[in-house]
Design a protein around this motif. Sequence first.
Motif, PDB file in Angstrom:
ATOM      1  N   TYR A 195       0.840  -1.206   0.000  1.00 24.17           N
ATOM      2  CA  TYR A 195       0.000   0.000   0.000  1.00 24.17           C
ATOM      3  C   TYR A 195       0.866   1.243   0.000  1.00 24.17           C
ATOM      4  O   TYR A 195       1.714   1.419   0.874  1.00 24.17           O
ATOM      5  CB  TYR A 195      -0.893  -0.005   1.236  1.00 24.17           C
ATOM      6  N   ASP A 196       0.652   2.115  -0.981  1.00 24.77           N
ATOM      7  CA  ASP A 196       1.337   3.395  -1.000  1.00 24.77           C
ATOM      8  C   ASP A 196       0.453   4.439  -1.652  1.00 24.77           C
ATOM      9  O   ASP A 196      -0.411   4.110  -2.484  1.00 24.77           O
ATOM     10  CB  ASP A 196       2.666   3.313  -1.759  1.00 24.77           C
ATOM     11  N   VAL A 197       0.679   5.680  -1.306  1.00 25.07           N
ATOM     12  CA  VAL A 197      -0.058   6.799  -1.871  1.00 25.07           C
ATOM     13  C   VAL A 197       0.954   7.781  -2.453  1.00 25.07           C
ATOM     14  O   VAL A 197       1.868   8.222  -1.754  1.00 25.07           O
ATOM     15  CB  VAL A 197      -0.932   7.502  -0.807  1.00 25.07           C
ATOM     16  N   GLU A 198       0.786   8.120  -3.720  1.00 21.80           N
ATOM     17  CA  GLU A 198       1.705   9.041  -4.382  1.00 21.80           C
ATOM     18  C   GLU A 198       1.388  10.489  -4.023  1.00 21.80           C
ATOM     19  O   GLU A 198       0.276  10.818  -3.580  1.00 21.80           O
ATOM     20  CB  GLU A 198       1.624   8.852  -5.901  1.00 21.80           C
ATOM     21  N   ASN A 199       2.362  11.367  -4.271  1.00 20.95           N
ATOM     22  CA  ASN A 199       2.225  12.781  -3.938  1.00 20.95           C
ATOM     23  C   ASN A 199       1.564  13.541  -5.090  1.00 20.95           C
ATOM     24  O   ASN A 199       1.947  13.378  -6.248  1.00 20.95           O
ATOM     25  CB  ASN A 199       3.605  13.376  -3.651  1.00 20.95           C
ATOM     26  N   LEU A 200       0.569  14.338  -4.756  1.00 17.01           N
ATOM     27  CA  LEU A 200      -0.116  15.156  -5.746  1.00 17.01           C
ATOM     28  C   LEU A 200       0.850  16.095  -6.471  1.00 17.01           C
ATOM     29  O   LEU A 200       0.623  16.475  -7.628  1.00 17.01           O
ATOM     30  CB  LEU A 200      -1.221  15.976  -5.056  1.00 17.01           C
ATOM     31  N   LYS A 201       1.947  16.470  -5.820  1.00 14.83           N
ATOM     32  CA  LYS A 201       2.867  17.451  -6.401  1.00 14.83           C
ATOM     33  C   LYS A 201       3.811  16.852  -7.444  1.00 14.83           C
ATOM     34  O   LYS A 201       4.465  17.604  -8.171  1.00 14.83           O
ATOM     35  CB  LYS A 201       3.693  18.114  -5.289  1.00 14.83           C
ATOM     36  N   ARG A 202       3.883  15.529  -7.515  1.00 14.44           N
ATOM     37  CA  ARG A 202       4.742  14.930  -8.543  1.00 14.44           C
ATOM     38  C   ARG A 202       4.230  15.333  -9.926  1.00 14.44           C
ATOM     39  O   ARG A 202       3.017  15.350 -10.172  1.00 14.44           O
ATOM     40  CB  ARG A 202       4.794  13.416  -8.400  1.00 14.44           C
ATOM     41  N   PRO A 203       5.132  15.621 -10.868  1.00 14.37           N
ATOM     42  CA  PRO A 203       4.704  16.141 -12.176  1.00 14.37           C
ATOM     43  C   PRO A 203       3.664  15.273 -12.877  1.00 14.37           C
ATOM     44  O   PRO A 203       2.705  15.786 -13.458  1.00 14.37           O
ATOM     45  CB  PRO A 203       6.017  16.190 -12.974  1.00 14.37           C
ATOM     46  N   GLU A 204       3.821  13.953 -12.810  1.00 18.94           N
ATOM     47  CA  GLU A 204       2.912  13.064 -13.530  1.00 18.94           C
ATOM     48  C   GLU A 204       1.525  12.997 -12.892  1.00 18.94           C
ATOM     49  O   GLU A 204       0.586  12.448 -13.482  1.00 18.94           O
ATOM     50  CB  GLU A 204       3.505  11.658 -13.637  1.00 18.94           C
ATOM     51  N   ASN A 205       1.391  13.563 -11.681  1.00 19.02           N
ATOM     52  CA  ASN A 205       0.101  13.507 -10.980  1.00 19.02           C
ATOM     53  C   ASN A 205      -0.672  14.819 -11.012  1.00 19.02           C
ATOM     54  O   ASN A 205      -1.744  14.926 -10.416  1.00 19.02           O
ATOM     55  CB  ASN A 205       0.318  13.109  -9.515  1.00 19.02           C
ATOM     56  N   ARG A 206      -0.150  15.808 -11.708  1.00 22.01           N
ATOM     57  CA  ARG A 206      -0.727  17.139 -11.643  1.00 22.01           C
ATOM     58  C   ARG A 206      -2.136  17.218 -12.224  1.00 22.01           C
ATOM     59  O   ARG A 206      -2.917  18.075 -11.846  1.00 22.01           O
ATOM     60  CB  ARG A 206       0.180  18.135 -12.380  1.00 22.01           C
ATOM     61  N   SER A 207      -2.457  16.339 -13.176  1.00 19.84           N
ATOM     62  CA  SER A 207      -3.770  16.434 -13.829  1.00 19.84           C
ATOM     63  C   SER A 207      -4.628  15.196 -13.575  1.00 19.84           C
ATOM     64  O   SER A 207      -5.535  14.899 -14.350  1.00 19.84           O
ATOM     65  CB  SER A 207      -3.586  16.646 -15.334  1.00 19.84           C
TER      66      SER A 207
END
Length: 360
Positions: free
Chosen positions: A149-161
Amino acid sequence: MSAFSVDILKIETLDPHPNADKLDIVRVGGYNCVVKKDTYKIGDTIVYIPTESIMDHPTAIALDIADYLVGKGKNRVKAIALRKIISEGIVLPLKIVTDYLDSKFGIGTIDLTSECNLADLLNIKKYEEEISPQMAGKVRSWPSFLSHYDVENLKRPENRSIFVPLEEVIATDKAHGSNMSVSWSITEPDTIFVCSRNNALLEDDNNLFWKTAKKYNLIEKLKLYREWPSATHGVECRQITIWGEMMGLQDLRYSYSKEDPGFVCFDIFLNGNPLSWPELKIVTDYFEIPLVPLVYRGPFNESLLLEMSEQDTLLPNETMREGLVIKPIIERTDDTLGRVQLKLISGKYLTRKGNTTEFH
C-alpha cells in the motif's frame, strides 16, 4: 514504496523571494524551490532532487550541493524554510549533472532525456529510517493476495492532472504513524495476516503491530465483518483487509506510546477492492473501528486543499497535521497511477524541528 525519482524537468514559474533580495522561488511540478537569484529563467531544463533523498558525500561534493544536505551524515535532502518560504528539494542546472556524468562514465556515454530517472546514475536513494526490533518482528511470507500500500504525492509532475476539474473528492487527515494491515483470504482460510508496510509478521505479543491488532480487536472484527451479509452486499467474501496507521512511535504521538499504541483505519478492501468513503464510514462505525477524520468533501480545489493541509490536525492531542489524503468520492482508477488517491504533505510538517522520525 511510493514512486521515487530524480527527474529532468523544466522551470514552470519564477518569482522573486518576498523576504530576500538575493533569492528567487521557482516551481517544478507542484514543488516550490528557493534558488539563488538570476540563476534560472522560465523554461530552463533542470534536474530536480526531491526531499528525503539520500546520497553519498562524493556525489554531493561533485554536484556542489554538500552544504545543503542535512542529517547525521550530512547526506539527506530535507525541506527547509528560507526566510519564511518553504523550499522542497534541490534544483540543479542540467549542465552540472551532465558534466558530472561525463566525468564518471565518459563523454557521450549517457543519453539523457526528459523520461530519464537519474536516481540510479547519481546513486541517490529514498531515505528510509531503520525500525526498532519491536516493530520489525519475525517475518513470514507476504500473502499472495495482498498488494503493498502506497499513496503518491499530488505534487509529482505526472500527478498534476489526475483529478478532473470540479470532481467531488474527500480529503482525510494523514496520521503520522506506521502503515499496518490485518487481512484474511479464502485461499488461506485458517490464517490471519498482520503486516507492516513491507513485511508479514509471525504472531508475537511483543511485536507492536500484533499488539495493536489485538488491542483494537481487529482480528475478531475482521472475522465478524466476513460474516456480515450486508457488509459484503450479498457477494461471496473471498478476502478482507483492514488498513490503517499504528500511532505512538513517532515524534507526533497523539498521546499514544510503544506501551499503548494507537490505531486509525484509512481503508478496508473487500475482495481486492476498496470500500467507498460512505461504505467505509458505515462499516467502521458499526464495528467501532477508529477512522481517520474527514477534513473536506466537495469539488477538487488544489489551492484550498493546500491551505487545509497546513491547518491543525483533527487527530487527538496534537496540533501539527502531517497532511491530507485526497480521493474521489466515487472510486476510480487511472491508466498510469492505478487507484486514484493522492497525498499532500504539510510544509510545517516537512520543516518541523527536533528528534523527527519517519518509521513508515
